[in-house]
Design a protein around this motif. Structure first.
Motif, PDB file in Angstrom:
ATOM      1  N   THR B 164     -14.705   8.418  17.823  1.00  0.00           N
ATOM      2  CA  THR B 164     -14.270   7.462  16.813  1.00  0.00           C
ATOM      3  C   THR B 164     -14.935   6.099  17.004  1.00  0.00           C
ATOM      4  O   THR B 164     -15.461   5.508  16.064  1.00  0.00           O
ATOM      5  N   GLU B 185     -11.409   5.723   8.196  1.00  0.00           N
ATOM      6  CA  GLU B 185     -10.148   5.096   7.787  1.00  0.00           C
ATOM      7  C   GLU B 185      -9.944   3.768   8.510  1.00  0.00           C
ATOM      8  O   GLU B 185      -9.638   2.745   7.914  1.00  0.00           O
ATOM      9  N   LYS B 186     -10.135   3.814   9.825  1.00  0.00           N
ATOM     10  CA  LYS B 186      -9.804   2.677  10.678  1.00  0.00           C
ATOM     11  C   LYS B 186     -10.754   1.499  10.486  1.00  0.00           C
ATOM     12  O   LYS B 186     -10.357   0.349  10.577  1.00  0.00           O
TER      13      LYS B 186
END
Lengths: 475, 475
Positions: B164, B185-186
């Motif tokens: 990630t 998303e983050k």
């Protein structure tokens, strides 16, 4: 961090499609690899405990669902399915710590296609990573031949979870301890470590830094001797401090050398320590060590080193930092019927093994000496004598007769109809079982360079199925 | 995962000792590296946003404290300090996305020794990892010369946070998109991806799998054509589906080739697509690509590829998977007095730069053409003409005269007396600034093989301080 979202978009695109196109089909996926890192003969499996957790925790919260809805790719029906997601299928796996070979099914995941597809990315991520590091640790520990290896790569690991889960895998692979506090706390590992150069530098001089350390930690006096100069400063200062410690009734632990020519410096240091009467003080070496340098230090150069601290080379498996495990569809179940599936490739070597399979380890009859593995179809019953084929189509000898063996299955049931039916052992237990399994393998397959290939066979029935699918696949 | 515990035990052992021995001393630490991965000329900094978060979230909860108490190494006073931990010092840093060179201070952390020592492991972990991946991404994007690179290495990343945070760093380094949903998303990244081989295999044949996909995603029809055979099956089936899509008014996106000889297959596929009237359909290539294969495909072999999906080679920086950033004590502040500190080594090249420093990038006067960096002591005022020395003592030309330049400082204040005074830009903003900074560097320093070394100098004053400490260090 919601691990369910550590997933490639396409898993969700496919699952969304399956829901509309193949809702009633079950899928069966195998996790396996084709190539062993560092041209080794086997991989040490690791990561199953975290894989189980990822599957049982798999969920999408409101924020995730809102994000996914916003992508405008998925039906409401699918988003609703994600919202209520609960795995309903089965998983079997080879327990952690087991030496495993190319093409062997490490995990088999079966259940509704729409569910099983979703686990691909996260299961591969977890199992590839930890198995990679456990495998590297096994190599490094093999090189050190019983001398303790301390894992201390956290600062060079690829992110916080690589540090922590990597430390776990390093212990499974044979390391004695880790410097990583979270890993030690979380997984019950032995934690180790002493001082950095900054401790020495923070004091007016090296001697006062050593003295203060020995005063604070009289029974943990492993002194870092290379901040300024090992021979003219570090070791003489350490000896002074050891003498004081001894006067006060404490046993000096030893020294650590973290730079320079470790072979040369360790010999000089050993002599100085011995001459001063500290023959029991240990010498620890660190600084970008790996299995090759450790083997060279101990066996070619006869360096008198007692412990090794291994950092970046271990925690990233730097010489070969990828285990390329894959997640391949091997069967579809439809209305009670099993349809085996195959992935074809230009290279015969890469054609997958279709169908639902069982993996056996064969031992010479009446012993614990493993000599081959056999991959069979799950429904097969193996006979006491059997003709098998090499699982690697590139092998010269393709047809082999097997007899006089005991056999064991390697897979264990983990999930049954969505329920966990397995309890993960502790890391220390896994390590112990791993050492036992290793001791059962032929010596020649364990060496670091050009290991002898351990035979992995497939049954005639499996070979025939593969051939049929290869030739009859409709495009 | 409490990142504060992703820390080597010795950081706490030292801090516990500092509390007793050097409680009033402040420490100043620099983060820097000596070697650029893949023998490149520079590193792209990344990870600062997560580093800031790790420092501001730094804490030990009851469970951690109980574990630490149990180790029987720390005083109650120290455990109490950990319980109430709150950073009170200063951090300055070079913003993310900046190209930086060996020996340059990426971060400078100052404050009570007992506090600043504790950040070593986690700050190095975060900054080493993300800077490594951003640097690799820069190389891969350079090789692709503007063709979009899609990051999709999650399954081969070293654990979930490597996937990630690695995706984040890959975008900073120039990638266009990622397949990782959590990263997208983050961090507000563009997410990309289509289908795996399992989608094709799950259907009775390839054509029906393609047809269903096109029906579900008529405007996202990038079809994976290598499940069975690219030329005899994959591309012809894709063309059939594209024709239907076109009839229905949709624009076919293209195909993806994930195995086999990509150069050969892409040329055949291009011709087939063109002949069928789909000259706008794109060809995406994937399968263990890196900067070398991409450069070879595009420029030596003239492969007609429009997009690249890059997995394991990028997400692990497989060809050189470690950035060896270090955290070195460069000064002690005691009763208002600054005492510069040095780490000495057998190799002159590895001797650290002492003191609190400022980093400048120099541009040819009136332009944005960077031509050198200068490391000075923080209190120095640089003059318009100056004599400097090479920061690398191994360089042949040691004394250089600089004139006719504009200069900029590269560090920014991040924490002041424990308070965050900096707001991290978005990843897209960082990427943009990075592309700008890259465009200001000399072309020859950006090439992949044997890049020209970009000059980094130290001021005479800093050189003199280093010499003094090197010669006068008391052991």
């Amino acid at each position: 961090m919601n691990l369910s979202m550590v997933t490639d978009l396409y898993e969700l695109s496919m699952a969304n499609g399956y829901q509309q196109a193949l809702e009633k089909e079950d899928g069966v996926f195998d996790v396996f690899f084709r190539h062993v890192p560092d041209d080794g003969s086997f991989v040490i499996t690791a990561g199953l405990a975290q894989a189980i957790q990822a599957v049982s925790d798999f969920h999408f919260d409101e924020k995730d669902l809102a994000y996914l809805k916003n992508l405008d790719l998925f039906t409401d029906n699918f988003l609703n399915f994600l919202k209520k997601f609960k795995f309903s299928g089965n998983i079997s796996a080879i327990p952690e710590g087991t030496p495993v070979f190319p093409r062997e099914p490490l995990l088999t995941i079966s259940g509704p296609l729409i569910e099983t597809q979703l686990f691909e990315t996260i299961l591969l991520n977890i199992v590839n990573h930890q198995s990679l590091i456990a495998t590297k640790a096994r190599r490094i520990c093999y090189a050190a031949q019983g001398m303790p290896i301390m894992e201390f790569g956290a600062r060079r690991a690829q992110g916080p979870s690589a540090a922590t889960l990597g430390a776990r895998a390093a212990i499974i692979g044979g390391c004695a301890s880790t410097s990583n506090l979270l890993a030690a706390e979380k997984f019950g590992l032995t934690v180790a470590g002493t001082m950095a150069h900054s401790w020495i530098e923070a004091f007016p001089n090296e001697l006062s830094a050593f003295e203060k350390w020995a005063e604070l930690y009289p029974d943990n006096s492993s002194l870092l001797v290379d901040t300024y100069d090992v021979v003219s400063s570090g070791v003489p200062n350490a000896i002074k401090v050891f003498q004081k410690l001894e006067e006060k009734g404490h046993k000096p632990i030893g020294i650590r050398i973290d730079s320079g020519d470790i072979a040369h410096l360790s010999k000089l240091a050993r002599k100085m320590l011995d001459d001063a009467g500290f023959s029991e003080a240990k010498i620890t070496a660190s600084n970008a060590l790996d299995e090759t340098t450790i083997q060279s230090l101990l066996f070619s150069q006869g360096a008198p080193i007692d412990n090794f601290g291994v950092g970046e080379e271990l925690i990233t498996s730097a010489s070969d930092p990828v285990l390329s495990g894959v997640y391949k569809l091997v069967a579809i179940k439809k209305e009670g019927k099993i349809i085996p599936k195959i992935k074809i490739s230009d290279s015969r070597e890469k054609v997958t093994l279709p169908g639902i399979k069982q993996l056996y380890r064969l031992y010479k009859k009446g012993t614990r000496q493993a000599f081959a593995d056999v991959i069979a179809l799950k429904e097969e019953r193996l006979s006491k004598r059997m003709l098998v084929k090499s699982a690697d189509p590139l092998d010269t000898k393709q047809n082999i007769n097997l007899m006089d063996f005991d056999l064991e299955t390697l897979q264990t049931n983990i999930f049954e109809k969505g329920k966990i039916v397995y309890s993960s052992p502790t890391v220390q237990q896994i390590k112990k079982v791993s050492q036992q399994s290793l001791s059962e393998l032929p010596e020649e397959t364990k060496r670091l360079k050009n290991p002898n290939k351990y035979p992995v066979y497939i049954t005639e029935k499996l070979a025939k199925l593969q051939d049929e699918l290869l030739n009859d696949q409709e495009y």
